[in-house]
Design an enzyme around this catalytic site. Sequence first.
Site, PDB file in Angstrom:
ATOM      1  N   ASN A 148       1.883  -2.220 -10.498  1.00 39.95           N
ATOM      2  CA  ASN A 148       1.521  -0.806 -10.641  1.00 39.95           C
ATOM      3  C   ASN A 148       2.310   0.020  -9.639  1.00 39.95           C
ATOM      4  O   ASN A 148       2.670  -0.474  -8.563  1.00 39.95           O
ATOM      5  CB  ASN A 148       0.025  -0.611 -10.386  1.00 39.95           C
ATOM      6  CG  ASN A 148      -0.399   0.850 -10.515  1.00 39.95           C
ATOM      7  OD1 ASN A 148       0.014   1.540 -11.436  1.00 39.95           O
ATOM      8  ND2 ASN A 148      -1.220   1.319  -9.584  1.00 39.95           N
TER       9      ASN A 148
ATOM     10  N   HIS B 171       1.857   3.471  -7.521  1.00 43.45           N
ATOM     11  CA  HIS B 171       0.777   4.378  -7.142  1.00 43.45           C
ATOM     12  C   HIS B 171       1.320   5.429  -6.172  1.00 43.45           C
ATOM     13  O   HIS B 171       1.988   5.089  -5.197  1.00 43.45           O
ATOM     14  CB  HIS B 171      -0.356   3.582  -6.484  1.00 43.45           C
ATOM     15  CG  HIS B 171      -1.514   4.438  -6.078  1.00 43.45           C
ATOM     16  ND1 HIS B 171      -2.439   4.895  -6.979  1.00 43.45           N
ATOM     17  CD2 HIS B 171      -1.868   4.949  -4.872  1.00 43.45           C
ATOM     18  CE1 HIS B 171      -3.325   5.649  -6.335  1.00 43.45           C
ATOM     19  NE2 HIS B 171      -2.999   5.696  -5.058  1.00 43.45           N
TER      20      HIS B 171
ATOM     21  N   SER C 117       3.653   3.524  -3.512  1.00 41.29           N
ATOM     22  CA  SER C 117       3.525   2.081  -3.305  1.00 41.29           C
ATOM     23  C   SER C 117       3.669   1.368  -4.640  1.00 41.29           C
ATOM     24  O   SER C 117       3.121   1.816  -5.647  1.00 41.29           O
ATOM     25  CB  SER C 117       2.144   1.740  -2.722  1.00 41.29           C
ATOM     26  OG  SER C 117       1.901   2.443  -1.518  1.00 41.29           O
TER      27      SER C 117
ATOM     28  N   ASP D  97      -6.216  -0.507  -7.040  1.00 40.18           N
ATOM     29  CA  ASP D  97      -5.183  -0.078  -6.094  1.00 40.18           C
ATOM     30  C   ASP D  97      -5.229  -0.898  -4.807  1.00 40.18           C
ATOM     31  O   ASP D  97      -4.767  -0.446  -3.756  1.00 40.18           O
ATOM     32  CB  ASP D  97      -5.305   1.417  -5.772  1.00 40.18           C
ATOM     33  CG  ASP D  97      -5.004   2.298  -6.976  1.00 40.18           C
ATOM     34  OD1 ASP D  97      -4.185   1.892  -7.813  1.00 40.18           O
ATOM     35  OD2 ASP D  97      -5.601   3.382  -7.082  1.00 40.18           O
TER      36      ASP D  97
HETATM   37  N1  NHR Z   1      -6.924  -1.881 -12.810  1.00 41.26           N
HETATM   38  C1  NHR Z   1      -7.204  -2.771 -11.867  1.00 41.26           C
HETATM   39  N2  NHR Z   1      -8.137  -3.688 -12.126  1.00 41.26           N
HETATM   40  N3  NHR Z   1      -6.597  -2.776 -10.663  1.00 41.26           N
HETATM   41  C2  NHR Z   1      -5.685  -1.829 -10.382  1.00 41.26           C
HETATM   42  O1  NHR Z   1      -5.115  -1.850  -9.192  1.00 41.26           O
HETATM   43  C3  NHR Z   1      -5.372  -0.825 -11.331  1.00 41.26           C
HETATM   44  C4  NHR Z   1      -6.023  -0.895 -12.564  1.00 41.26           C
HETATM   45  C5  NHR Z   1      -5.784   0.073 -13.556  1.00 41.26           C
HETATM   46  C6  NHR Z   1      -4.920   1.118 -13.297  1.00 41.26           C
HETATM   47  C7  NHR Z   1      -3.495   2.447 -11.741  1.00 41.26           C
HETATM   48  C8  NHR Z   1      -4.296   3.313 -10.766  1.00 41.26           C
HETATM   49  C9  NHR Z   1      -3.403   4.261  -9.967  1.00 41.26           C
HETATM   50  O2  NHR Z   1      -2.272   3.902  -9.626  1.00 41.26           O
HETATM   51  C10 NHR Z   1      -4.286   1.221 -12.050  1.00 41.26           C
HETATM   52  C11 NHR Z   1      -4.490   0.230 -11.074  1.00 41.26           C
HETATM   53  C12 NHR Z   1      -6.753   4.941 -13.143  1.00 41.26           C
HETATM   54  C13 NHR Z   1      -7.848   5.164 -12.341  1.00 41.26           C
HETATM   55  C14 NHR Z   1      -9.123   5.766 -12.909  1.00 41.26           C
HETATM   56  O3  NHR Z   1     -10.017   6.144 -12.174  1.00 41.26           O
HETATM   57  C15 NHR Z   1      -7.769   4.780 -11.011  1.00 41.26           C
HETATM   58  C16 NHR Z   1      -6.616   4.191 -10.522  1.00 41.26           C
HETATM   59  C17 NHR Z   1      -5.518   3.970 -11.350  1.00 41.26           C
HETATM   60  C18 NHR Z   1      -5.590   4.354 -12.671  1.00 41.26           C
HETATM   61  N4  NHR Z   1      -9.263   5.834 -14.257  1.00 41.26           N
HETATM   62  C19 NHR Z   1     -10.423   6.354 -15.002  1.00 41.26           C
HETATM   63  C20 NHR Z   1     -11.186   5.214 -15.687  1.00 41.26           C
HETATM   64  O4  NHR Z   1     -12.411   5.405 -15.897  1.00 41.26           O
HETATM   65  C21 NHR Z   1      -9.989   7.312 -16.082  1.00 41.26           C
HETATM   66  C22 NHR Z   1      -9.260   8.494 -15.580  1.00 41.26           C
HETATM   67  C23 NHR Z   1      -8.525   9.271 -16.676  1.00 41.26           C
HETATM   68  O5  NHR Z   1      -8.518   8.838 -17.848  1.00 41.26           O
HETATM   69  O6  NHR Z   1      -7.928  10.290 -16.350  1.00 41.26           O
HETATM   70  O7  NHR Z   1     -10.601   4.192 -16.057  1.00 41.26           O
HETATM   71  O8  NHR Z   1      -3.844   5.351  -9.585  1.00 41.26           O
HETATM   72  C1  GAR Z   2       3.492   8.578 -11.494  1.00 40.96           C
HETATM   73  O1  GAR Z   2       3.710   9.486 -10.449  1.00 40.96           O
HETATM   74  C2  GAR Z   2       2.629   7.447 -11.004  1.00 40.96           C
HETATM   75  O2  GAR Z   2       2.800   7.149  -9.648  1.00 40.96           O
HETATM   76  C3  GAR Z   2       1.271   8.002 -11.255  1.00 40.96           C
HETATM   77  O3  GAR Z   2       1.341   8.771 -12.420  1.00 40.96           O
HETATM   78  C4  GAR Z   2       2.674   9.233 -12.592  1.00 40.96           C
HETATM   79  C5  GAR Z   2       3.119   8.855 -13.981  1.00 40.96           C
HETATM   80  O4  GAR Z   2       4.263   9.584 -14.335  1.00 40.96           O
HETATM   81  N1  GAR Z   2       0.353   6.953 -11.437  1.00 40.96           N
HETATM   82  C6  GAR Z   2      -0.928   7.118 -11.314  1.00 40.96           C
HETATM   83  O5  GAR Z   2      -1.437   8.119 -10.869  1.00 40.96           O
HETATM   84  C7  GAR Z   2      -1.697   5.919 -11.786  1.00 40.96           C
HETATM   85  N2  GAR Z   2      -3.054   6.221 -11.841  1.00 40.96           N
HETATM   86  P1  GAR Z   2       5.076   9.203 -15.630  1.00 40.96           P
HETATM   87  O6  GAR Z   2       4.101   9.124 -16.791  1.00 40.96           O
HETATM   88  O7  GAR Z   2       6.044  10.331 -15.803  1.00 40.96           O
HETATM   89  O8  GAR Z   2       5.758   7.907 -15.374  1.00 40.96           O
END
Ligand code: NHR
Ligand code: GAR
Length: 222
Positions: free
Chosen positions: A111, A113, A140, A149
Site C-alpha cells: 500500500n 499511504h 510511506s 496502515d
Molecule cells: N486493509 C488492511 N487490512 N490493512 C491495511 O493496511 C489497509 C487495508 C485497506 C486499505 C489503505 C489505507 C490508506 O492508505 C488500506 C490499507 C481506507 C481506509 C478507510 O477507513 C483506511 C485506510 C486505508 C484505506 N476506509 C473506509 C472503510 O470503511 C471507507 C472510506 C471511504 O470509502 O471513503 O473501509 O489510507
Molecule cells: C494517493 O495519494 C494515495 O497515497 C492515497 O490516495 C491517493 C490516490 O491517488 N491513498 C490513500 O489515501 C489510501 N487510503 P490516485 O488514485 O491518483 O493514485
Amino acid sequence: MTKNSNKMPIAVLISGNGSNLQALIDAQPTANYEIKLVISNRPSVKGIERAQNAGISTLVLDHKAYDSREAFDLAMIEALDSKHIKAVILAGFMRILTPEFTSHFLGRMLNIHPSLLPKYPGLDTHQKALDAGDKEHGLSIHFVTAELDGGPVILQAKVSVDANDNVESLKQKIHALEHQAYPLVADWLASSKVELKDNQVWFNNHLLKSPIDFDQALVNKS
Ligand code: NHR
Ligand code: GAR
C-alpha cells in the site's frame, strides 16, 4: 507476446483517479511486473478508463452489492486467483480489507499511504499534518497486514511543509513523489529484492532496520 513473459503477474486495486496506477502502467515496459488486472470497488472512476486505455483487464466489484466485507473480499480473492495474480498493489484503494484477504496475500501486497507512518494512519493525513504544525510530511510504502496502515514500512519519501502550504499543495507535492517511488518499490517486490519475513522487511537479503529513504534509493539506483 505476453505469453512467454517472465514478469510477475500483478493486480492493482483502486477506488478513484488512479494516477498511481498510471505511473505503474508507464513504468511497466522496463519493470519486472506485468499488470494483469485492475479492480475498482467504485464504478465509473478515472482509473478504470486508464487501465482500459492501456489494454489491461478491468473488473468493477461494487462493495455495496455485497452483504459483508468478507463476501466482498472473497469475490476479489476469486477474481485474483483465477487470473493467477502473484502480488497486489493498493493504489488509492479505500476499503479496509479483512484478515482473510490480508493473510491470503501476506508478503505479496503493498500500500502507499500519504503520511510518514506510524504518524497519521487512516484518512485526512494532510490536514492532520497541518493541524499538528509538522515541518515534514510525506509518504510511506508498506506491506499490507491485518493491522490498518500498520504493516512494516519499506520506503518513505519526505516533503517539507512550508508556511504557505495547504491540503491541496501537500497533496500535489506528495503525488509527484508517489509516482516516482511506487513503480520502484513494486519492481523490488516483483524481483524479490524486497521480502516480508516474520513481520519484518528484508532488502537484498538484509534485515531492514528502518525504512529506506527515497532520496537514498535514488542515489543508489544505477
Ligand atoms: N486493509 C488492511 N487490512 N490493512 C491495511 O493496511 C489497509 C487495508 C485497506 C486499505 C489503505 C489505507 C490508506 O492508505 C488500506 C490499507 C481506507 C481506509 C478507510 O477507513 C483506511 C485506510 C486505508 C484505506 N476506509 C473506509 C472503510 O470503511 C471507507 C472510506 C471511504 O470509502 O471513503 O473501509 O489510507
Ligand atoms: C494517493 O495519494 C494515495 O497515497 C492515497 O490516495 C491517493 C490516490 O491517488 N491513498 C490513500 O489515501 C489510501 N487510503 P490516485 O488514485 O491518483 O493514485
